[in-house]
Design a protein around this motif. Structure first.
Motif, PDB file in Angstrom:
ATOM      1  N   TYR A  74       1.985   2.578  -3.225  1.00 26.34           N
ATOM      2  CA  TYR A  74       0.922   3.294  -3.920  1.00 26.34           C
ATOM      3  C   TYR A  74       0.610   2.656  -5.269  1.00 26.34           C
ATOM      4  O   TYR A  74      -0.355   3.029  -5.920  1.00 26.34           O
ATOM      5  CB  TYR A  74       1.362   4.755  -4.121  1.00 26.34           C
ATOM      6  N   GLN A 101      -2.833   0.667  -5.726  1.00 26.26           N
ATOM      7  CA  GLN A 101      -3.966   1.602  -5.789  1.00 26.26           C
ATOM      8  C   GLN A 101      -4.061   2.238  -7.175  1.00 26.26           C
ATOM      9  O   GLN A 101      -5.144   2.426  -7.705  1.00 26.26           O
ATOM     10  CB  GLN A 101      -3.817   2.702  -4.738  1.00 26.26           C
ATOM     11  N   GLU A 148       0.831  -1.204   0.000  1.00 25.92           N
ATOM     12  CA  GLU A 148       0.000   0.000   0.000  1.00 25.92           C
ATOM     13  C   GLU A 148       0.860   1.245   0.000  1.00 25.92           C
ATOM     14  O   GLU A 148       0.496   2.269  -0.583  1.00 25.92           O
ATOM     15  CB  GLU A 148      -0.914   0.010   1.228  1.00 25.92           C
TER      16      GLU A 148
END
Ligand code: SF4
Ligand code: SF4
Lengths: 366, 181
Positions: free
Chosen positions: B18, B21, B15
């Motif tokens: 990044y 995402q 996560e």
């Protein structure tokens, strides 16, 4: 001196250079114009809209099917956009520093055009490389050196505009370029470490780089370098999510706030040209240049094969430009401090570690 | 009150990069790209206007073709931006509907002033002025944006009537006259 100039004008070199220069401008400008169209269309699709589908010329509209197709696809739109920039009033605000204000858009666009001349698009059956400036063996160095000069256009624009938002945009642009140039250089170094041999004289040439990828793309040998390089070209081209110098929500229009009409148009084309240069570099270095795909043999031989090579290159270029656009309409802009943090505290260490890892690997392997 | 403490999980390594995402975001926009556009191609395709839409104010006639407005000027008084201008007139004593007594001689609504509030329709005692489905009102000069009486009736047309107030009044008056009051 006069003698030299005369010789130059009389020699064939003059025609040769201007013809190639014109080709560079025409190719880059038209790809940039259609990249803008792609941007408008793709953003429309992502947002559930249709995009430009009205612009047409009576003469073209008159052709059955083709006319309608061109209109629906918005293919006449770039011409209208360009003409609009040309015919708009070109204001010169009273508070700007005139010389630099006028020079800045030119300085922004020229490096992009210059960098293009080094790009190899394909290979003729005779073995000659299709490029605008054949025989240069420092391709990659030249492209890096020249294309990052484009930031001078941004810096000068921001400085000459004599107002705070463009100035902030220019400062951000310069800081961002410096931060990402390092990681970019290091990631490229890793690739050259692998492809170049010590006694090779054209070790830095982009052509030998493409030739080295005839079998397997560099992307698979150097995934980390490819990722770092990819992020860096987004930052270099000032594209979302790194469009710090522009960031219209906090800086009005960023470095080009005070610009209008054709001068703004030049900045606009420069941004897309940097996208094109960045994508081409990525394709040449990681996606096999004019070789179609790993493991797929070349189609035909002789001229057919070269034509297909150039076509593959353009296909990859289009796909990559689409990727740029797609990312832009997906990812929100980073904050300025986040951009700096990613540049210095993530990308640079990752690139360095990656380089060291490859050093060790080659040292052990011998 | 029960308090539920939500555990704030530290971000995982994936996560924090990044990247997952961003990939998820790219998937979302890709799915959107595959969906058909919702755009209405305006001049060729027109929106369907729902009932009760408040478009351009118009004057209407009743199904017998009688002009309903009695030029009471209530709408002129209530109109917030003063868009309405009425020149009241008398109905000739020889006319069939002489018992209504008054009708507008001229009735102008300045659409450059009108704010489509619908108060004129609300206030009208005769149900003579209606905001109907006309939504596009254009003109190339100021005069064209002022709807006169003829234009207002042309736009308004005829609306069904459930009262026939003036017909009933006339019948009543006639009945009373017959019975000698
Ligand atoms: S439209 Fe209605 S409110 Fe206005 S003057 Fe006529 S009768 Fe009166
Ligand atoms: S809709 Fe409102 S603004 Fe328009 S004429 Fe009627 S009262 Fe006036």
């Amino acid at each position: 001196m006069e003698q030299l100039l005369n010789d130059f004008l009389l020699s064939k070199a003059w025609y040769f250079i201007s013809a190639r220069g014109l080709t560079a401008i025409v190719i880059l400008m038209s790809i940039a114009a259609y990249a803008v169209l792609l941007e408008r269309k793709a953003s429309a699709w992502i947002q559930g809209r249709v995009g430009p589908n009205r612009t047409n010329h009576p003469l073209i509209a008159w052709i059955p099917f083709v006319g309608t197709f061109l209109q629906k696809g918005g293919f006449i739109q770039p011409a209208a956009d360009g003409l609009k920039f040309l015919f708009k009033e070109d204001p010169l605000p009273g508070h700007v520093r005139k010389t630099t204000y006028i020079l800045a858009p030119i300085i922004a666009l020229a490096p992009a055009l210059l960098a293009l001349v080094m790009l190899p698009f394909g290979r003729l059956p005779t073995g000659e490389v299709i490029t605008l400036c054949p025989g240069a063996d420092i391709g990659v160095l030249f492209m890096f050196a020249i294309s990052s000069l484009g930031v001078y256009g941004i810096a000068l624009a921001g400085w000459s505009a004599n107002s705070k938002y463009p100035f902030l945009g220019a400062v951000r642009g310069s800081a961002q370029l410096i931060s990402y140039e390092l990681a970019m250089g290091l990631s490229v170094l890793t690739v050259f470490l692998a492809t170049a041999t010590p006694d090779q004289d054209n070790a830095l040439s982009l052509v030998s780089m493409v030739d080295a990828q005839k079998g397997v793309w560099n992307l698979f040998y150097h995934p980390v370098a490819a990722l770092v390089f990819l992020i860096c070209i987004f930052a270099e081209a000032n594209r979302h999510p790194f469009d710090m110098p522009e960031s219209e929500t906090d800086l009005v229009g960023g470095f080009h706030t005070e610009y209008g009409s054709f001068k703004f148009g030049l900045f606009f084309v420069a941004e897309y040209s940097h996208m094109i240069i960045g994508s081409s570099l990525f394709i040449v270095m990681f996606l096999g240049g004019w070789h179609f795909a790993p493991g797929v043999p070349t189609v035909g031989d002789g001229l057919i094969a070269s034509l297909f090579g150039v076509a593959w290159f353009f296909f990859k270029l289009c796909a990559f430009l689409f990727f740029f656009v797609w990312v832009r309409w997906t990812v929100p802009r980073f904050r300025y401090d986040q951009v700096m943090r990613i540049g210095w505290r993530v990308l640079l260490p990752v690139a360095v570690l990656n380089l060291i890892a490859y050093f060790i690997w080659y040292a052990v392997k011998g | 009150m029960a308090i539920k403490v939500v555990e704030r999980r530290p971000l995982s390594l994936a996560e924090r990069t990044y990247l997952p995402q961003i990939l998820a975001g790219l998937k979302v926009t890709w799915d959107n790209m595959m969906r058909p556009a919702v755009t209405l191609q305006y001049p060729e395709e027109r929106p369907t206007i729902p009932n009760g839409y408040r478009g351009v104010p118009t004057l209407v006639r009743d199904p017998n073709g009688r002009e309903k407005c009695v030029s009471c000027q209530l709408c002129e008084f209530v109109c917030p931006p003063k868009a309405i201008r009425i020149t009241p007139g008398e109905i000739a004593p020889t006319a069939a509907n002489a018992h209504v007594e008054k009708a507008p001689q001229e009735f102008e609504i300045n659409m450059l002033r009108c704010i489509y509030c619908g108060l004129c329709q609300e206030v009208c005692p005769e149900e003579a002025i209606w905001l109907q489905s006309q939504y596009s009102m254009t003109g190339t000069n100021r005069e064209m944006m002022v709807n006169n009486k003829a234009k207002l009736y042309e736009l308004g047309g005829t609306l069904p009537d459930s009262h026939y107030k003036w017909d009933r009044k006339k019948a009543e008056a006639e009945r009373q006259a017959e019975s000698g009051h």
